[in-house]
Design a protein around this motif. Structure first.
Motif, PDB file in Angstrom:
ATOM      1  N   TRP A 102       0.829  -1.216   0.000  1.00  0.00           N
ATOM      2  CA  TRP A 102       0.000   0.000   0.000  1.00  0.00           C
ATOM      3  C   TRP A 102       0.859   1.258   0.000  1.00  0.00           C
ATOM      4  O   TRP A 102       0.643   2.162   0.789  1.00  0.00           O
ATOM      5  CB  TRP A 102      -1.029  -0.047   1.137  1.00  0.00           C
ATOM      6  N   PHE A 103       1.835   1.269  -0.918  1.00  0.00           N
ATOM      7  CA  PHE A 103       2.684   2.446  -1.149  1.00  0.00           C
ATOM      8  C   PHE A 103       3.377   2.909   0.132  1.00  0.00           C
ATOM      9  O   PHE A 103       3.648   4.095   0.313  1.00  0.00           O
ATOM     10  CB  PHE A 103       1.878   3.580  -1.789  1.00  0.00           C
ATOM     11  N   LEU A 157       0.789   7.160 -13.725  1.00  0.00           N
ATOM     12  CA  LEU A 157      -0.446   6.780 -13.034  1.00  0.00           C
ATOM     13  C   LEU A 157      -0.424   7.107 -11.548  1.00  0.00           C
ATOM     14  O   LEU A 157      -1.342   7.744 -11.024  1.00  0.00           O
ATOM     15  CB  LEU A 157      -0.679   5.270 -13.230  1.00  0.00           C
ATOM     16  N   HIS A 158       0.602   6.663 -10.854  1.00  0.00           N
ATOM     17  CA  HIS A 158       0.624   6.819  -9.396  1.00  0.00           C
ATOM     18  C   HIS A 158       1.376   8.073  -8.929  1.00  0.00           C
ATOM     19  O   HIS A 158       1.436   8.328  -7.732  1.00  0.00           O
ATOM     20  CB  HIS A 158       1.287   5.600  -8.744  1.00  0.00           C
TER      21      HIS A 158
ATOM     22  N   ILE B 128      -8.656  -0.517 -10.418  1.00  0.00           N
ATOM     23  CA  ILE B 128      -8.102   0.400  -9.421  1.00  0.00           C
ATOM     24  C   ILE B 128      -8.594   1.807  -9.713  1.00  0.00           C
ATOM     25  O   ILE B 128      -9.155   2.067 -10.776  1.00  0.00           O
ATOM     26  CB  ILE B 128      -6.557   0.368  -9.392  1.00  0.00           C
ATOM     27  N   TYR B 129      -8.395   2.697  -8.757  1.00  0.00           N
ATOM     28  CA  TYR B 129      -8.824   4.099  -8.869  1.00  0.00           C
ATOM     29  C   TYR B 129     -10.305   4.171  -9.297  1.00  0.00           C
ATOM     30  O   TYR B 129     -11.139   3.529  -8.654  1.00  0.00           O
ATOM     31  CB  TYR B 129      -7.888   4.891  -9.799  1.00  0.00           C
ATOM     32  N   TYR B 175      -6.973   4.356  -4.402  1.00  0.00           N
ATOM     33  CA  TYR B 175      -6.582   3.197  -5.217  1.00  0.00           C
ATOM     34  C   TYR B 175      -7.709   2.165  -5.319  1.00  0.00           C
ATOM     35  O   TYR B 175      -7.929   1.576  -6.365  1.00  0.00           O
ATOM     36  CB  TYR B 175      -5.342   2.559  -4.600  1.00  0.00           C
ATOM     37  N   VAL B 176      -8.418   1.944  -4.222  1.00  0.00           N
ATOM     38  CA  VAL B 176      -9.489   0.934  -4.239  1.00  0.00           C
ATOM     39  C   VAL B 176     -10.833   1.532  -4.663  1.00  0.00           C
ATOM     40  O   VAL B 176     -11.844   0.831  -4.686  1.00  0.00           O
ATOM     41  CB  VAL B 176      -9.627   0.196  -2.886  1.00  0.00           C
ATOM     42  N   LEU B 222      -8.431   6.162 -14.886  1.00  0.00           N
ATOM     43  CA  LEU B 222      -7.872   5.194 -15.850  1.00  0.00           C
ATOM     44  C   LEU B 222      -8.210   5.578 -17.291  1.00  0.00           C
ATOM     45  O   LEU B 222      -7.593   5.054 -18.223  1.00  0.00           O
ATOM     46  CB  LEU B 222      -8.349   3.778 -15.533  1.00  0.00           C
TER      47      LEU B 222
END
Lengths: 235, 235
Positions: A102-103, A157-158, B128-129, B175-176, B222
């Motif tokens: 989780w980063f 993306l992140h 995700i996201y 993220y989730v 996304l």
């Protein structure tokens, strides 16, 4: 050089564990003294709680940082915490070796930071960043993750991976005074064929052989802030 | 609305605990159904390990996320994890209520994320996201800390507090798939006189009464990335 590697992965055959063993072997071959805290193997307790303090400054209300300071001053730190504090104080280089969950660090390693980065020793009052208790020492994050390199960066993306880990790099290691080296990231590890994993371990070995050339991350300097931590005019 | 508050502070008389009770009272008075996971009171186990899986997909090598997915599919998730997963899946709003330890969540809460944000349910593959498993739900971080407001900001000592917590706000909740509301931060709490603490709880109560007007944090979409998560041309 004395090196402390704090390793936190639940699988002894993991790539992260291989990175730990590679670091031990490479650094020992260079003549350094290496100590490993394998937190899962030690069954380290990551939960900061009242149970950490046999003798309380205030038995009626738990302020964890104040009790840490009290226990440190009175020599009553819990033995498992004391042992880890002493290992950190004895080291010139601290390596945090872990899989990114989780980063961030796994809870096991977060709890090591919560309990071991003791107020009054690692930091206190105005003793943070370039005046932190651990100044003069270096720290290196060595992390494995599933994500690919192209998923991280300003437009990716992140966003930046160092940005995701800023709470560790700046907020924990930099905060207590470490010179924080540019992290070593092993991307996409669960999906790599064996040959690429072996090549990644060679990169890691090479990085360990060139630590003096490795850049450090920029950190705040208290020279730019006044006694209340407000920016100084013109600084 | 169904609300889950996940609370993680070792001192039941803490300001963080008062924030939790205030949230329960305020939200219940508004007609919402509120559930609390008080992790310290539950003696929640924050350590992700092989012990979480009674029946292993691969008994010889632990890949935690793959075993989560296997356990989820086979209905063999550990009971303490299953209970928390079900609480999250039942909620419209998740509140993480905690004291900031080292610019992050306490290990207790990090372990809740590590163990409960199960692969195959909360996220998986390309989900995700804005395609995450929890999309359509909202999340709110409610955190107390010692630092003062002027220590956080683009030019301030520590930089942005939301940036320090990006691993939670974006890397975990966003993220989730949660819509992540602007966090509520109670600064300087250990040093505030009682009247200012009471005023802070009133601010918190007011914030809870105006959640629909509370801004959400920007998250990656996304739509701007291809199947390998590379930025689309022109996106």
């Amino acid at each position: 050089m004395k090196v402390l590697i704090v390793h936190a992965h639940p699988e002894p055959q993991s790539f992260s564990a291989a990175m730990c063993r590679t670091a031990v072997g490479t650094l020992a071959a260079q003549g350094h003294t290496v100590t490993v805290s394998d937190l899962y193997a030690q069954r380290f307790n990551p939960v900061a709680s009242a149970a950490d303090f046999a003798e309380r400054r205030n038995p009626d209300y738990l302020n964890y940082a104040l009790e840490q300071r009290h226990a440190q001053e009175g020599g009553t730190l819990a033995p498992d915490i004391r042992a880890e504090v002493d290992k950190v104080l004895a080291c010139d280089l601290l390596i945090l070796n872990f899989p990114i969950y989780w980063f961030s660090v796994p809870a096991m390693l977060k709890g090591w930071i919560d309990r071991v980065f003791v107020s009054g020793v690692f930091y206190g009052g105005k003793r943070i960043y370039d005046r932190g208790g651990l100044r003069g020492r270096r720290a290196l994050v060595a992390a494995s993750l599933g994500g690919r390199e192209h998923m991280f960066g300003p437009q990716a993306l992140h966003g930046e991976l160092n940005g995701m880990l800023r709470h560790v790099l700046q907020g924990s290691l930099g905060y207590v005074g470490f010179d924080v080296l540019e992290p070593f990231y092993a991307h996409h590890v669960p999906y790599l064929p064996e040959a690429e994993r072996a090549a990644m371990l060679e990169h890691w070995r090479a990085a360990l052989g060139a630590l003096d050339a490795r850049p450090t991350l920029p950190m705040p300097s208290l020279d730019r802030f006044d006694d209340t931590f407000r920016p100084l005019a013109g600084a």
